[in-house]
Design an enzyme around this catalytic site. Structure first.
Site, PDB file in Angstrom:
ATOM      1  N   CYS A 212      -4.476  -5.633  -3.468  1.00 46.04           N
ATOM      2  CA  CYS A 212      -3.435  -6.595  -3.142  1.00 46.04           C
ATOM      3  C   CYS A 212      -3.487  -7.907  -3.912  1.00 46.04           C
ATOM      4  CB  CYS A 212      -3.485  -6.878  -1.643  1.00 46.04           C
ATOM      5  SG  CYS A 212      -2.303  -8.105  -1.082  1.00 46.04           S
TER       6      CYS A 212
ATOM      7  N   ASP B 154       2.959  -3.440  -3.634  1.00 46.36           N
ATOM      8  CA  ASP B 154       1.959  -4.105  -4.471  1.00 46.36           C
ATOM      9  C   ASP B 154       1.002  -3.162  -5.195  1.00 46.36           C
ATOM     10  OD1 ASP B 154       0.740  -3.355  -2.103  1.00 46.36           O
ATOM     11  OD2 ASP B 154      -0.069  -5.330  -1.626  1.00 46.36           O
ATOM     12  N   HIS B 155       0.746  -1.970  -4.646  1.00 42.42           N
ATOM     13  CA  HIS B 155      -0.173  -1.004  -5.281  1.00 42.42           C
ATOM     14  C   HIS B 155      -0.141   0.277  -4.466  1.00 42.42           C
ATOM     15  CE1 HIS B 155      -2.797  -2.011  -1.974  1.00 42.42           C
ATOM     16  NE2 HIS B 155      -2.724  -3.286  -2.324  1.00 42.42           N
TER      17      HIS B 155
ATOM     18  N   ASP C 136       0.787  -1.230   0.000  1.00 42.81           N
ATOM     19  CA  ASP C 136       0.000   0.000   0.000  1.00 42.81           C
ATOM     20  C   ASP C 136       0.821   1.284   0.000  1.00 42.81           C
ATOM     21  OD1 ASP C 136      -1.731  -2.091   0.499  1.00 42.81           O
ATOM     22  OD2 ASP C 136      -2.788  -1.144   2.146  1.00 42.81           O
TER      23      ASP C 136
END
Length: 563
Positions: free
Chosen positions: A57, A230-231, A14
């Site tokens: 995720c 992941d993002h 995140d």
């Protein structure tokens, strides 16, 4: 020490590239305090255009672990238990087949129940230090949850404990928080932004401990170190959004003697390109099923033009039903919404409990009150209001060089018509080439995978004597065969034969089954022993593992006439 390079993955959750090494490259990075990651970047390569396959995720991590687009293999909904096409495997298995000791500490969430074939050790204690010998090469992945969105919103005491390694002088001042213009300048957002960066500093401390252990073990010179997230960050317009703020990721890589220190690249890379890149760098053949392409080879040469575009998708997230596709090149981001009649910030139970989501809802309520009194709205700007609007445009197009915060949608600008057409064609070509299961109703997709809700079981491997008197084990349906010499016990597997127990944490993130037995991949180079009983089983992603087949010791021994 192994002549093969080791691989150490350090991953977090995140965050965008809000790391000091990205100062001047990514907006807001100058606020960061990240000495260990900055040093890692100074000793390696900083990737300036790395992007996730999804802004959340599990779909993103499924892409990284398979090297496949989630929309093509059915892993695009958050969360699911997909049945990928035959032949699709978690790439860690190829490292095991090549003789690597493969560990995962310990987060999975790959959108499939993780089979026992994936790792030598997937646990909270998994570490390269547990490999069988100093000569055994390793692939070790560590997944930190320090920066997960949930940590931003802890109570004060819990947050202080969570960030206990952050020095007072390194704490981020909320009054100096570089809020993006799509956030209202309120105490809630300033506090959340400061805490987000404090968590990144705490995560940086954790990164430093792993790098120090690598140095202590004398392994740094022969290890490819990769850091990624992941993002995007866990606030509105970040995580769960198919904008740059939801998909643009930090990626830093160090490989002494191969990658030039202190360099950067603007090459367009999917995070899922990591799978074939790691295989290629370690001299392992890249399997045909992967959609991703390697940007690194065994000589340490970085390839710059492997992707003309990178692609991403947003689909169901919990009870939030949506479908968006996103395409990026070095300059522009194109976004196509297939449900423009739905709000970009639909109700979703989990994030709606978070401060920043509640704050956006509150500001919308303030503006509703203004309207009730016959007054013009003034609590939010037009840009901020778009986050909670009841609808969204069919298409969005942004020039990220001129407009890094994606404030000005060029989709209706006649001067951008040529660019818009180019991206429409790129999206159509991508969907035509790989397929897009997002167009299929999810219930229908599940019925295809598991008719009547029944999990399909992998057929057991066939065990036969080969001409030398040993055994030959084969399996149909592109399954992987594993073996163990640990006898069955009365202890039930934590997830049955590859399926999570209902209601367990493992059911959600697909953690591998644990029955106290150590399962090895069967390869021609590493067959089962012939002097004791062994057990073999077949596994395939999205299926139940097969029943075990016992191979008695006498079957694995030559016959008298062969002797």
């Amino acid at each position: 020490m192994s002549s093969k390079p080791n691989v150490l993955w350090i991953t977090t959750h995140d965050i965008n590239p809000h790391i000091g090494a990205y100062s001047g490259v990514y907006p807001g990075a100058e606020y960061a305090v990240t000495p260990h990651l900055d040093r890692l970047a100074s000793e390696g390569v900083r990737f300036d255009n790395a992007f996730a396959a999804a802004p959340i995720c599990a779909p993103s991590r499924s892409a990284i672990m398979t090297g496949c687009h989630p929309t093509a293999i059915g892993t695009m909904h958050m969360r699911t238990k997909a049945v990928p096409p035959p032949g699709v495997r978690l790439f860690s298995e190829y490292f095991r087949e090549a003789g690597y000791f493969v560990t995962n500490n310990s987060f999975t969430d790959f959108q499939v129940p993780v089979p026992v074939s994936a790792f030598d050790d997937c646990s909270d204690t998994a570490h390269w230090r547990n490999r069988p010998s100093a000569d055994t090469p390793f692939f070790a992945a560590f997944h930190g949850l320090i920066t997960h969105e949930s940590q931003i919103y802890l109570d004060d005491d819990a947050f202080a404990e969570r960030t206990r390694h952050v020095r007072d002088e390194d704490r981020h001042d909320p009054t100096k928080a570089p809020l993006p213009p799509y956030y209202p300048d309120t105490e809630v957002f300033r506090k959340a932004w400061a805490r987000y960066n404090d968590l990144i500093t705490e995560m940086d401390h954790w990164v430093g401990t792993l790098l120090a252990q690598l140095e202590e073990d004398g392994l740094a010179e022969n290890t490819i170190v990769v850091f990624w997230s992941d993002h995007g960050l866990g606030m509105p317009r970040g995580k769960r959004w198919a904008n740059d703020s939801g998909l643009h990721e930090p990626l830093i890589m160090r490989w002494p003697g191969h990658l030039e220190p202190g360099t950067s690249t603007d090459a367009l890379v999917h995070l899922m390109d990591l799978a074939p890149s790691m295989l290629s760098a370690c001299g392992i053949d890249v399997p045909d099923h992967m959609h991703a392409v390697p940007f690194l080879d065994a000589r340490g040469e970085l390839k710059k033009n492997t992707n003309g575009y990178v692609f991403a998708g947003r689909d169901r997230m919990g009870e939030l039903e949506d479908m968006t596709r996103s395409v990026r090149d070095r300059r522009y981001r194109y976004i196509r919404h297939y449900h423009p009649d739905r709000s970009p910030m639909q109700h979703c139970d989990y994030p709606d409990q978070l401060w920043t989501w509640r704050e956006m809802r509150r500001m919308g309520s303030v503006e509703a009150g203004q309207r009730a009194r016959g007054l013009p709205r003034s609590a939010l700007t037009l840009l901020q209001r778009r986050l909670i609007a009841p609808t969204k445009p069919v298409e969005e197009l942004y020039d990220l060089i001129a407009d890094p915060y994606e404030e000005h949608n060029l989709a209706d600008d006649p001067q951008a018509a040529g660019t818009l057409h180019r991206f429409r064609e790129a999206l159509r070509d991508w969907q035509s080439r790989y397929g897009d299961l997002g167009f299929l109703a999810e219930d229908e997709l599940l019925e295809r995978w598991r008719p009547g809700g029944v999990w399909q079981k992998t057929p057991p491997p066939l065990v036969e004597r080969d001409p030398t008197g040993g055994i030959a084990v084969s399996s149909a349906e592109d399954a992987v065969v594993v073996w163990t010499d640990d006898p069955p016990s009365d202890q039930p597997e934590s997830e049955g034969a590859g399926v999570p127990a209902i209601g367990s944490p493992g059911e959600v993130i697909g953690a591998p089954p644990t029955d106290g037995r150590y399962w090895r991949l069967l390869t021609p180079e590493r067959p089962p022993p012939q002097d004791r009983p062994t057990w073999v089983r077949a596994v395939r992603l999205g299926h139940l593992a097969s029943d075990d087949v016992e191979v008695p010791a006498h079957l694995a021994s030559p016959t008298e006439d062969q002797e």
